[in-house]
Design a protein around this motif. Structure first.
Motif, short mmCIF file in Angstrom:
data_model
loop_
_atom_site.label_atom_id
_atom_site.label_comp_id
_atom_site.label_asym_id
_atom_site.label_seq_id
_atom_site.Cartn_x
_atom_site.Cartn_y
_atom_site.Cartn_z
N ASN A 45 0.77 -1.24 0.00
CA ASN A 45 0.00 0.00 0.00
C ASN A 45 0.80 1.30 0.00
O ASN A 45 0.26 2.34 0.35
CB ASN A 45 -0.91 0.02 1.22
CG ASN A 45 -0.13 -0.10 2.53
OD1 ASN A 45 1.06 -0.35 2.52
ND2 ASN A 45 -0.79 0.08 3.63
N ASP A 46 2.06 1.27 -0.35
CA ASP A 46 2.87 2.49 -0.37
C ASP A 46 3.21 2.88 -1.80
O ASP A 46 3.44 2.03 -2.65
CB ASP A 46 4.18 2.31 0.40
CG ASP A 46 3.98 2.23 1.90
OD1 ASP A 46 2.89 2.61 2.38
OD2 ASP A 46 4.91 1.77 2.60
N LEU A 47 3.26 4.20 -2.03
CA LEU A 47 3.71 4.72 -3.32
C LEU A 47 5.07 5.36 -3.09
O LEU A 47 5.24 6.19 -2.19
CB LEU A 47 2.72 5.75 -3.85
CG LEU A 47 1.29 5.24 -4.03
CD1 LEU A 47 0.39 6.36 -4.53
CD2 LEU A 47 1.25 4.07 -4.99
N LEU A 48 6.04 4.98 -3.93
CA LEU A 48 7.42 5.46 -3.79
C LEU A 48 7.82 6.27 -5.01
O LEU A 48 7.39 6.00 -6.12
CB LEU A 48 8.38 4.27 -3.66
CG LEU A 48 8.08 3.21 -2.60
CD1 LEU A 48 9.12 2.11 -2.67
CD2 LEU A 48 8.02 3.81 -1.21
N VAL A 49 8.70 7.25 -4.76
CA VAL A 49 9.35 8.00 -5.83
C VAL A 49 10.85 7.86 -5.58
O VAL A 49 11.34 8.25 -4.51
CB VAL A 49 8.94 9.49 -5.83
CG1 VAL A 49 9.75 10.26 -6.84
CG2 VAL A 49 7.46 9.64 -6.10
N SER A 50 11.57 7.26 -6.52
CA SER A 50 13.01 7.03 -6.37
C SER A 50 13.34 6.37 -5.04
O SER A 50 14.29 6.73 -4.37
CB SER A 50 13.77 8.34 -6.51
OG SER A 50 13.54 8.91 -7.78
N GLY A 51 12.51 5.42 -4.62
CA GLY A 51 12.75 4.67 -3.39
C GLY A 51 12.27 5.35 -2.12
O GLY A 51 12.37 4.77 -1.05
N ALA A 52 11.76 6.56 -2.20
CA ALA A 52 11.29 7.29 -1.02
C ALA A 52 9.77 7.26 -0.96
O ALA A 52 9.09 7.44 -1.96
CB ALA A 52 11.78 8.73 -1.05
N LYS A 53 9.23 7.05 0.25
CA LYS A 53 7.77 6.97 0.41
C LYS A 53 7.13 8.34 0.22
O LYS A 53 7.48 9.30 0.88
CB LYS A 53 7.42 6.42 1.79
CG LYS A 53 5.92 6.24 1.99
CD LYS A 53 5.61 5.57 3.31
CE LYS A 53 4.10 5.45 3.50
NZ LYS A 53 3.80 4.72 4.73
N LEU A 54 6.17 8.39 -0.69
CA LEU A 54 5.40 9.59 -0.98
C LEU A 54 4.00 9.50 -0.39
O LEU A 54 3.43 10.49 0.05
CB LEU A 54 5.29 9.81 -2.49
CG LEU A 54 4.36 10.91 -2.96
CD1 LEU A 54 4.96 12.28 -2.60
CD2 LEU A 54 4.11 10.81 -4.44
N SER A 55 3.46 8.29 -0.38
CA SER A 55 2.05 8.13 -0.05
C SER A 55 1.79 6.74 0.49
O SER A 55 2.53 5.80 0.20
CB SER A 55 1.22 8.36 -1.33
OG SER A 55 -0.14 8.17 -1.11
N GLY A 56 0.71 6.63 1.25
CA GLY A 56 0.25 5.34 1.74
C GLY A 56 -1.25 5.25 1.57
O GLY A 56 -1.95 6.26 1.59
N ILE A 57 -1.72 4.04 1.38
CA ILE A 57 -3.14 3.78 1.21
C ILE A 57 -3.53 2.70 2.23
O ILE A 57 -2.88 1.66 2.31
CB ILE A 57 -3.46 3.28 -0.22
CG1 ILE A 57 -2.96 4.28 -1.25
CG2 ILE A 57 -4.95 3.01 -0.38
CD1 ILE A 57 -2.91 3.73 -2.66
N LEU A 58 -4.57 2.97 3.01
CA LEU A 58 -5.03 2.01 3.99
C LEU A 58 -6.46 1.60 3.69
O LEU A 58 -7.29 2.44 3.33
CB LEU A 58 -4.96 2.60 5.40
CG LEU A 58 -3.56 2.92 5.90
CD1 LEU A 58 -3.63 3.60 7.26
CD2 LEU A 58 -2.70 1.68 5.97
N LEU A 59 -6.73 0.31 3.81
CA LEU A 59 -8.07 -0.23 3.61
C LEU A 59 -8.50 -0.92 4.89
O LEU A 59 -7.72 -1.65 5.50
CB LEU A 59 -8.08 -1.26 2.47
CG LEU A 59 -7.56 -0.79 1.12
CD1 LEU A 59 -7.40 -1.97 0.18
CD2 LEU A 59 -8.48 0.24 0.53
#
Length: 142
Positions: free
Chosen positions: A6-20
């Motif tokens: 559930n994580d979105l990364l840019v160049s290996g760094a966490k930008l966003s998370g999604i929780l359900l």
């Protein structure tokens, strides 16, 4: 890139998370957290924000875009087009064969190579002996 589950990364760094989270009956509560203007400094992983990536967007404009894209993928999911949803997810995930380490909810760890996700979304991890383990929950590190 998408880091399972559930994580979105840019160049290996966490930008966003999604929780359900499952609600009553068949309802699902979905939360999106996006680092828009700033990002935390975490000891265990690099983080970033849209602003740090040179993207200037207002929260309202980002919400409109997220709503539009989420509606698109939800419609495909509801239309039983799950193979294309999974294929799109996998196209944005770690390349197959990437070595991953998973911290499991019980505190244990396992390691193997990424082999996609199965039909119910479980991470397929292949160990050194060629055995496949299905991971349903955990924190993944490349």
């Amino acid at each position: 890139m998408i880091k399972w589950p559930n994580d979105l990364l840019v160049s290996g760094a966490k930008l966003s998370g999604i929780l359900l989270e499952r609600g009553a009956g068949d309802a699902v509560v979905i939360g999106f957290g996006v680092n828009v203007a700033t990002h935390p400094d975490l000891a265990d992983r690099p983080t970033t924000s849209l602003a740090a990536q040179g993207v200037a967007v207002t929260p309202a404009a980002l919400l409109d875009l997220l709503r539009e894209r989420f509606s698109h993928w939800l419609e495909r999911w509801r239309g039983n087009d799950l193979p294309s949803v999974r294929a799109a997810w996998e196209a944005m995930a770690h390349p197959r064969g990437t070595t991953l380490r998973v911290r499991l909810p019980d505190g244990g760890q396992c390691e193997g190579t990424f082999d996609g996700v199965n039909a119910d979304g479980a991470l397929r991890l292949v160990d050194r002996d060629g055995a496949t383990t299905l991971i349903h929950a955990g924190d993944v590190f490349a």
